[in-house]
Design a protein around this motif. Structure first.
Motif, short mmCIF file in Angstrom:
data_model
loop_
_atom_site.label_atom_id
_atom_site.label_comp_id
_atom_site.label_asym_id
_atom_site.label_seq_id
_atom_site.Cartn_x
_atom_site.Cartn_y
_atom_site.Cartn_z
N THR A 156 0.84 -1.19 0.00
CA THR A 156 0.00 0.00 0.00
C THR A 156 0.87 1.24 0.00
N LEU A 157 0.47 2.23 -0.80
CA LEU A 157 1.14 3.52 -0.81
C LEU A 157 0.12 4.61 -0.55
N ASN A 158 0.40 5.44 0.46
CA ASN A 158 -0.39 6.63 0.75
C ASN A 158 0.51 7.84 0.57
N LEU A 159 0.27 8.62 -0.46
CA LEU A 159 1.09 9.78 -0.77
C LEU A 159 0.24 11.04 -0.73
N THR A 160 0.71 12.03 0.01
CA THR A 160 0.05 13.33 0.08
C THR A 160 1.06 14.41 -0.26
N THR A 183 2.51 -0.90 4.42
CA THR A 183 2.09 0.40 3.92
C THR A 183 3.24 1.40 3.95
N THR A 184 3.40 2.12 2.87
CA THR A 184 4.34 3.23 2.80
C THR A 184 3.53 4.51 2.79
N SER A 185 3.77 5.38 3.79
CA SER A 185 3.05 6.65 3.89
C SER A 185 4.05 7.79 3.75
N THR A 187 4.20 12.11 3.26
CA THR A 187 3.52 13.40 3.26
C THR A 187 4.54 14.48 2.93
#
Length: 189
Positions: A156-160, A183-185, A187
């Motif tokens: 999972t990738l969460n990029l902001t 998961t890779t987060s 910001t």
């Protein structure tokens, strides 16, 4: 301008275009696909373009591109080539600035969520393998850039990216662990 080629059964398609130079080209092959596209608003819609090719089954695609408020004929662009099944893609590009997104999803059980907003000129390019979940948010007045390439087992990738300063992020990941890579987060403000 709308060009459509739908083959199969149990497809649900809802398309709306309002405003200026909206173009929509799409192919759907397979069954149990749900497609919802809503492009320009009545005020300042200018230019929107959606191209997608879906093969397989049980895919859900929802694309919303609103007005680009004075960018002219090069605001909002979305392209997708999706093969496989059980995919869920949501994309919103919305207001102001020049937005682009290129998505290529191969495999199955993918969940991609792309949101580009703000006055900045944002760009994203995503190519995903199987069992990947990607969520990207690009917002603000900065010109943000993201490139994602994930293949293999579950990850999972969460990029902001959200600021007035231009941000760039790129990841290429191949998960070799059968149980997944987590998961890779990221910001960037």
């Amino acid at each position: 301008y709308v060009n459509a080629d739908i083959t199969g059964s149990n497809n649900t398609t809802t398309l709306k275009q309002k405003g200026d130079n909206n173009v929509m080209l799409f192919d759907i092959t397979g069954n149990t696909n749900t497609t919802t596209v809503d492009q320009g608003s009545t005020s300042g819609a200018d230019d929107n373009r959606v191209e997608f090719d879906i093969n397989g089954d049980t895919n859900v695609l929802s694309v919303t591109q609103n007005h680009n408020n004075g960018v002219g004929t090069n605001g909002h662009f979305f392209a997708l080539d999706l093969d496989g099944d059980n995919n869920n893609v949501l994309a919103s590009q919305l207001n102001d600035g020049d937005k682009k997104a290129f998505l290529s999803v191969q495999g199955d059980d993918n969940d991609i969520d792309l949101y580009q907003q703000g006055a900045g000129s944002h760009y994203a390019e995503i190519a995903v393998g199987s069992d990947q979940t990607v969520a990207i948010t690009q917002d603000g007045t900065g010109d943000h850039n993201a490139s994602v390439n994930m293949t293999g087992h579950s990850a999972t990738l969460n990029l902001t990216q959200d600021s007035s300063t231009s941000q760039v992020y790129s990841i290429q990941q191949y998960c070799n662990t059968a149980n997944g890579c987590g998961t890779t987060s990221v910001t960037q403000n």
